[in-house]
Motif scaffolding. Structure first.
Motif, PDB file in Angstrom:
ATOM      1  N   MET A  72       0.849  -1.175   0.000  1.00 27.74           N
ATOM      2  CA  MET A  72       0.000   0.000   0.000  1.00 27.74           C
ATOM      3  C   MET A  72       0.894   1.238   0.000  1.00 27.74           C
ATOM      4  N   ARG A  73       0.542   2.202  -0.825  1.00 28.72           N
ATOM      5  CA  ARG A  73       1.291   3.452  -0.917  1.00 28.72           C
ATOM      6  C   ARG A  73       0.290   4.593  -0.992  1.00 28.72           C
ATOM      7  N   TYR A  74       0.649   5.749  -0.421  1.00 31.60           N
ATOM      8  CA  TYR A  74      -0.266   6.889  -0.471  1.00 31.60           C
ATOM      9  C   TYR A  74       0.483   8.182  -0.717  1.00 31.60           C
ATOM     10  N   LEU A  75      -0.279   9.153  -1.190  1.00 34.40           N
ATOM     11  CA  LEU A  75       0.217  10.495  -1.457  1.00 34.40           C
ATOM     12  C   LEU A  75      -0.825  11.460  -0.924  1.00 34.40           C
ATOM     13  N   THR A  76      -0.385  12.511  -0.233  1.00 35.07           N
ATOM     14  CA  THR A  76      -1.322  13.510   0.264  1.00 35.07           C
ATOM     15  C   THR A  76      -1.072  14.852  -0.410  1.00 35.07           C
ATOM     16  N   SER A  77      -2.104  15.668  -0.402  1.00 36.70           N
ATOM     17  CA  SER A  77      -2.013  17.016  -0.947  1.00 36.70           C
ATOM     18  C   SER A  77      -2.938  17.917  -0.150  1.00 36.70           C
ATOM     19  N   GLY A 117     -12.257  -5.750  -3.933  1.00 36.71           N
ATOM     20  CA  GLY A 117     -13.231  -6.497  -3.143  1.00 36.71           C
ATOM     21  C   GLY A 117     -13.136  -6.321  -1.641  1.00 36.71           C
ATOM     22  N   MET A 118     -12.290  -5.400  -1.167  1.00 34.68           N
ATOM     23  CA  MET A 118     -12.194  -5.155   0.270  1.00 34.68           C
ATOM     24  C   MET A 118     -13.316  -4.214   0.703  1.00 34.68           C
ATOM     25  N   PRO A 119     -14.105  -4.572   1.706  1.00 36.69           N
ATOM     26  CA  PRO A 119     -15.154  -3.657   2.165  1.00 36.69           C
ATOM     27  C   PRO A 119     -14.546  -2.376   2.726  1.00 36.69           C
ATOM     28  N   LEU A 120     -15.097  -1.237   2.339  1.00 38.35           N
ATOM     29  CA  LEU A 120     -14.641   0.051   2.863  1.00 38.35           C
ATOM     30  C   LEU A 120     -15.724   1.083   2.631  1.00 38.35           C
ATOM     31  N   ILE A 121     -16.152   1.711   3.725  1.00 38.36           N
ATOM     32  CA  ILE A 121     -17.116   2.811   3.642  1.00 38.36           C
ATOM     33  C   ILE A 121     -16.579   3.986   4.438  1.00 38.36           C
ATOM     34  N   ALA A 122     -17.156   5.143   4.226  1.00 42.79           N
ATOM     35  CA  ALA A 122     -16.691   6.367   4.890  1.00 42.79           C
ATOM     36  C   ALA A 122     -16.740   6.242   6.404  1.00 42.79           C
ATOM     37  N   ASP A 123     -17.730   5.549   6.953  1.00 41.84           N
ATOM     38  CA  ASP A 123     -17.830   5.416   8.416  1.00 41.84           C
ATOM     39  C   ASP A 123     -16.631   4.684   9.010  1.00 41.84           C
ATOM     40  N   ASP A 124     -16.007   3.770   8.240  1.00 44.22           N
ATOM     41  CA  ASP A 124     -14.797   3.095   8.719  1.00 44.22           C
ATOM     42  C   ASP A 124     -13.686   4.105   8.985  1.00 44.22           C
ATOM     43  N   ILE A 125     -13.670   5.166   8.228  1.00 50.25           N
ATOM     44  CA  ILE A 125     -12.645   6.205   8.341  1.00 50.25           C
ATOM     45  C   ILE A 125     -13.078   7.281   9.338  1.00 50.25           C
ATOM     46  N   ASN A 126     -14.355   7.667   9.281  1.00 52.84           N
ATOM     47  CA  ASN A 126     -14.841   8.754  10.132  1.00 52.84           C
ATOM     48  C   ASN A 126     -14.723   8.441  11.618  1.00 52.84           C
ATOM     49  N   VAL A 127     -14.852   7.192  12.001  1.00 57.22           N
ATOM     50  CA  VAL A 127     -14.712   6.841  13.414  1.00 57.22           C
ATOM     51  C   VAL A 127     -13.303   7.184  13.911  1.00 57.22           C
ATOM     52  N   GLU A 128     -12.302   6.989  13.065  1.00 60.32           N
ATOM     53  CA  GLU A 128     -10.926   7.326  13.448  1.00 60.32           C
ATOM     54  C   GLU A 128     -10.704   8.833  13.429  1.00 60.32           C
ATOM     55  N   THR A 138     -13.706  -1.972  -2.509  1.00 58.66           N
ATOM     56  CA  THR A 138     -12.617  -1.436  -3.327  1.00 58.66           C
ATOM     57  C   THR A 138     -12.619  -2.086  -4.698  1.00 58.66           C
ATOM     58  N   LEU A 139     -12.193  -1.315  -5.687  1.00 60.52           N
ATOM     59  CA  LEU A 139     -12.155  -1.794  -7.061  1.00 60.52           C
ATOM     60  C   LEU A 139     -10.783  -2.331  -7.462  1.00 60.52           C
ATOM     61  N   GLY A 140      -9.776  -2.069  -6.639  1.00 59.53           N
ATOM     62  CA  GLY A 140      -8.403  -2.429  -6.984  1.00 59.53           C
ATOM     63  C   GLY A 140      -7.650  -1.257  -7.590  1.00 59.53           C
ATOM     64  N   SER A 141      -8.375  -0.252  -8.001  1.00 60.52           N
ATOM     65  CA  SER A 141      -7.771   0.979  -8.511  1.00 60.52           C
ATOM     66  C   SER A 141      -7.468   1.898  -7.323  1.00 60.52           C
ATOM     67  N   PRO A 142      -6.709   2.986  -7.530  1.00 61.43           N
ATOM     68  CA  PRO A 142      -6.428   3.896  -6.418  1.00 61.43           C
ATOM     69  C   PRO A 142      -7.712   4.436  -5.785  1.00 61.43           C
ATOM     70  N   VAL A 143      -7.661   4.627  -4.480  1.00 65.49           N
ATOM     71  CA  VAL A 143      -8.772   5.173  -3.705  1.00 65.49           C
ATOM     72  C   VAL A 143      -8.464   6.640  -3.423  1.00 65.49           C
ATOM     73  N   ALA A 144      -9.429   7.512  -3.694  1.00 65.03           N
ATOM     74  CA  ALA A 144      -9.265   8.952  -3.457  1.00 65.03           C
ATOM     75  C   ALA A 144     -10.096   9.364  -2.247  1.00 65.03           C
ATOM     76  N   LEU A 145      -9.445  10.028  -1.300  1.00 69.24           N
ATOM     77  CA  LEU A 145     -10.104  10.528  -0.094  1.00 69.24           C
ATOM     78  C   LEU A 145      -9.973  12.044  -0.028  1.00 69.24           C
ATOM     79  N   VAL A 146     -11.012  12.694   0.487  1.00 70.20           N
ATOM     80  CA  VAL A 146     -10.986  14.144   0.679  1.00 70.20           C
ATOM     81  C   VAL A 146     -11.584  14.474   2.038  1.00 70.20           C
ATOM     82  N   VAL A 147     -10.922  15.386   2.755  1.00 70.26           N
ATOM     83  CA  VAL A 147     -11.478  15.988   3.968  1.00 70.26           C
ATOM     84  C   VAL A 147     -11.539  17.485   3.693  1.00 70.26           C
TER      85      VAL A 147
END
Length: 161
Positions: A1-6, A24-35, A67-76
């Motif tokens: 896993m690799r990431y880049l922030t901006s 195929g990995m389950p991931l929803i915004a609430d998984d992140i928002n709790v943290e 997840t689709l296997g492609s890069p995942v984009a997150l925004v706050v």
């Protein structure tokens, strides 16, 4: 896993691109928002912890909660951006407001201001301090939440401290 922030502390948003997650990995915004909520219960010295109620938007790489296997984009998003649009604006500023044109030349002790100024050749240290702020850690916590989710999906045990 690799990431880049901006993004900058007082910019319109913080962004992350994560690659290397399996399809195929389950991931929803609430998984992140709790943290992100756990982060905000920390020890903030300023009003920033009260102004921002950080939540993530997943903008790509997920379909129907997987997840689709492609890069995942997150925004706050930065809810306080409206107060910083002139000081941190993207477009050139031609006005006469001295506060907006003020150059910050004194590095903060214990921060990356001096090193960043030297590395990138910036005289105005605002260009550095906006990226080396506590606020910028928000998107890193979001990425960490995705990594934690991946770790748990692998069946490994996690112990919060």
């Amino acid at each position: 896993m690799r990431y880049l922030t901006s993004g900058e502390s007082h910019g319109p948003q913080l962004t992350a691109i994560i690659e290397g997650l399996p399809a195929g990995m389950p991931l929803i915004a609430d998984d992140i928002n709790v943290e992100l909520q756990r982060r905000q219960k920390g020890h903030g010295r300023g009003r920033r912890m009260q102004i921002e109620k950080d939540t993530v938007a997943i903008l790509g790489g997920i379909r129907h909660g997987y997840t689709l296997g492609s890069p995942v984009a997150l925004v706050v998003e930065n809810n306080d951006w409206k107060h910083w649009t002139k000081i941190m604006g993207i477009e050139p500023y031609e006005g006469n407001d001295e506060e907006i044109k003020r150059v910050i030349t004194r590095p903060r002790p214990g921060h990356a201001d001096l090193n960043g100024g030297i590395k990138y050749g910036h005289r105005d240290l605002r260009n550095i301090l906006e990226r080396s702020s506590a606020r910028e850690t928000t998107i890193r916590v979001a990425v960490g939440a995705v990594a934690k989710n991946y770790y748990l999906k692998l069946g490994l045990k996690w112990q919060d401290t």
